[in-house]
Enzyme design. Structure first.
Site, mmCIF file in Angstrom:
data_model
loop_
_atom_site.group_PDB
_atom_site.id
_atom_site.type_symbol
_atom_site.label_atom_id
_atom_site.label_comp_id
_atom_site.label_asym_id
_atom_site.label_seq_id
_atom_site.Cartn_x
_atom_site.Cartn_y
_atom_site.Cartn_z
ATOM 1 N N GLU A 34 0.840 -1.216 0.000
ATOM 2 C CA GLU A 34 0.000 0.000 0.000
ATOM 3 C C GLU A 34 0.864 1.251 0.000
ATOM 4 O OE1 GLU A 34 -3.123 0.161 -1.124
ATOM 5 O OE2 GLU A 34 -3.677 -1.237 0.465
ATOM 6 N N HIS A 35 0.467 2.196 -0.839
ATOM 7 C CA HIS A 35 1.222 3.438 -1.037
ATOM 8 C C HIS A 35 2.628 3.140 -1.553
ATOM 9 C CE1 HIS A 35 -1.741 6.366 0.387
ATOM 10 N NE2 HIS A 35 -2.153 5.399 1.188
ATOM 11 N N THR A 36 2.753 2.078 -2.277
ATOM 12 C CA THR A 36 4.030 1.730 -2.911
ATOM 13 C C THR A 36 3.994 2.002 -4.413
ATOM 14 O OG1 THR A 36 3.180 -0.511 -2.984
ATOM 15 C CG2 THR A 36 4.797 -0.037 -1.271
ATOM 16 N N GLY A 122 -16.987 5.289 -3.951
ATOM 17 C CA GLY A 122 -16.348 6.029 -2.866
ATOM 18 C C GLY A 122 -15.934 5.204 -1.665
ATOM 19 N N GLY A 124 -13.438 2.981 -1.697
ATOM 20 C CA GLY A 124 -12.034 2.568 -1.775
ATOM 21 C C GLY A 124 -11.839 1.264 -2.527
ATOM 22 N N SER A 126 -12.151 1.172 -5.879
ATOM 23 C CA SER A 126 -11.797 1.599 -7.238
ATOM 24 C C SER A 126 -12.947 1.530 -8.234
ATOM 25 C CB SER A 126 -10.606 0.785 -7.770
ATOM 26 O OG SER A 126 -9.476 1.074 -7.035
ATOM 27 N N SER A 128 -13.938 4.059 -9.723
ATOM 28 C CA SER A 128 -13.565 4.941 -10.835
ATOM 29 C C SER A 128 -12.678 4.205 -11.833
ATOM 30 C CB SER A 128 -12.935 6.241 -10.350
ATOM 31 O OG SER A 128 -11.919 5.987 -9.434
ATOM 32 N N ASP A 172 -4.693 0.709 -9.410
ATOM 33 C CA ASP A 172 -6.121 0.426 -9.587
ATOM 34 C C ASP A 172 -6.454 0.137 -11.049
ATOM 35 O OD1 ASP A 172 -5.943 1.225 -6.980
ATOM 36 O OD2 ASP A 172 -6.970 3.133 -7.270
ATOM 37 N N TYR A 221 -3.162 12.439 0.535
ATOM 38 C CA TYR A 221 -2.497 11.561 -0.439
ATOM 39 C C TYR A 221 -1.368 12.325 -1.140
ATOM 40 C CZ TYR A 221 -2.244 8.101 -4.272
ATOM 41 O OH TYR A 221 -1.830 7.155 -5.182
HETATM 42 C C1 GLA Z 1 -5.306 4.765 -4.129
HETATM 43 C C2 GLA Z 1 -4.586 5.084 -5.429
HETATM 44 C C3 GLA Z 1 -3.600 3.975 -5.785
HETATM 45 C C4 GLA Z 1 -2.670 3.659 -4.625
HETATM 46 C C5 GLA Z 1 -3.471 3.464 -3.336
HETATM 47 C C6 GLA Z 1 -2.580 3.302 -2.133
HETATM 48 O O1 GLA Z 1 -6.114 3.641 -4.299
HETATM 49 O O2 GLA Z 1 -5.525 5.220 -6.476
HETATM 50 O O3 GLA Z 1 -2.861 4.352 -6.932
HETATM 51 O O4 GLA Z 1 -1.696 4.664 -4.472
HETATM 52 O O5 GLA Z 1 -4.346 4.547 -3.100
HETATM 53 O O6 GLA Z 1 -1.847 2.129 -2.215
#
Ligand code: GLA
Length: 396
Positions: A34-36, A122, A124, A126, A128, A172, A221
């Site tokens: 995550e957040h990588t 909304g 989390g 994805s 979108s 995503d 973010y």
């Molecule tokens: C959101 C972003 C992704 C990713 C995650 C965190 O979902 O759209 O690109 O950065 O946060 O892992």
């Protein structure tokens, strides 16, 4: 009724004949990593069994005419006069994908269609990216260009970054484009190479929606991204992907305390994600679960993107005997967590964690077992786009 039938029947009622194509693209849940992605690192998502569906037929002109069942709305635009985005309206995702594909030189034809889906908006998961990839797939069916999953993911990410102004990474869109049934995907977010990873036998993946959403997620973010970039700049590397843990530990004192914590999360998370792949290939559910637990702690304490609701639901999940490990998933600050549980304990897990979380926080959660599904695809049509292109050539 299945969603395929829903969009098909709606199309037939509106346009007077059955659609020429039905396409779908899934949402996602991230197991670990995550957040990588925006640090050129590794992620391990799976495409879930919830998706955006579009029933469509190509048009002879360059108009796109779309009905959204969920938004109860109908919008039309011309490909040579794209309306600018307004407040991330649902149609802006469709227009953004058109813009991005045109920018990349794809020759697009118009289409008319009906869109519907079951990825909660909304939360989390994805929704979108699912709408973007379904839109790209609709253009592919209507226009007959070559489909390349990575190219489509990049085009959709560019739509989100440059048309909608949302600064997301590639995860995503890539998993929605390239997901594989019954498998998670280890994605190298630098090369976009994907390797499938099996879920350990006898386990189930459960999505735990906290029922909370947080508005500040975009600014937080962007701040995290900037902090990661500052750390990479300090070490003179392109991205945090390029430093290993032992080197970082030797040099971390060079960074201020906040940037140090942020970098520490990303670097350790990349390591955990690669270990998770080994655990999955070895069928080691206990190790995978342990890595997920460690990931949550790192996201909570070092990256600071969790929330009281996410921590509460993760704690409830981890307290269950049938749970190997749980963590927040996605950007954070609200939305969903993910848990790896013993398959034969999944129903009891869902029931107990729902009750305990609700009692602890007063929030109403939604928990469900998910399955890894395929990425964006054409599920029905008078032919795949190549057949369509052939017919087209013969006609002209
Ligand atoms: C959101 C972003 C992704 C990713 C995650 C965190 O979902 O759209 O690109 O950065 O946060 O892992």
């Amino acid at each position: 009724m299945s969603l395929a039938d829903t969009v098909k029947d709606h199309f037939t009622a509106e346009f007077g004949e059955p659609p020429a194509f039905i396409v779908r693209a899934p949402g996602r849940v991230n197991l670990i990593g995550e957040h990588t992605d925006y640090n050129d690192g590794f992620v391990m998502p799976l495409a879930i069994d919830r998706a955006t569906w579009i029933a469509l037929r190509p048009r002879a002109d360059n108009k796109v005419d779309v009905i959204s069942i969920d938004m109860d709305d109908r919008r039309e635009f011309a490909l040579d006069d794209l309306p600018q985005p307004a407040d991330a309206d649902w149609i802006d995702y469709v227009i953004g994908v058109a813009w991005s594909l045109l920018e990349r030189g794809y020759e697009l034809r118009g289409w008319e269609g009906v869109v519907g889906g079951d990825v909660p908006i909304g939360s989390g998961l994805s929704s979108s990216a699912a709408l973007e990839l379904a839109t790209a797939r609709a253009f592919y069916c209507a226009s007959g260009f070559d489909w390349d999953a990575a190219a489509m993911a990049l085009a959709c990410q560019a739509a989100e970054n440059n048309w909608l102004g949302v600064n997301c990474g590639i995860m995503d869109q890539m998993i929605s484009a390239a997901g594989v049934a019954d498998r998670a995907l280890l994605i190298d977010c630098r090369s976009l190479e994907c390797a499938t990873a099996p879920l350990p036998v006898g386990t189930a993946v459960v999505i735990l929606d906290t029922g909370t959403r947080r508005g500040l997620v975009d600014s937080e973010y962007n701040q995290r991204r900037a902090q990661c970039e500052a750390a990479a700049r300090h070490f003179g590397i392109a991205a945090l992907r390029d430093i290993d843990l032992p080197t970082f530990l030797k040099r971390e004192h060079e960074l201020g305390p906040l940037i140090r914590k942020r970098a520490s999360h990303v670097i350790s998370e990349n390591g955990r994600t690669l270990r998770a792949r080994e655990a999955m290939n070895a069928g080691d559910a206990a190790l995978l679960g342990q890595l997920m637990i460690e990931s949550h702690v790192s996201l909570r304490d070092d990256f600071e993107v969790s929330s009281p609701a996410l921590d509460a639901i993760v704690d409830c999940a981890n307290a269950e005997a049938g749970c190997y490990g749980a963590r927040m998933t996605g950007a954070g600050f609200g939305g969903c967590a993910v848990a790896l549980v013993r398959a034969n304990a999944a129903d009891a897990f869902v029931e107990r964690v729902s009750a305990q979380y609700q009692a602890a926080t007063g929030n109403k959660p939604a928990l469900y077992v998910t399955r890894a599904s395929r990425g964006a695809e054409t599920v029905a049509g008078t032919g795949l786009s190549t057949d369509f292109a052939t017919e087209d050539t013969e006609e002209t």
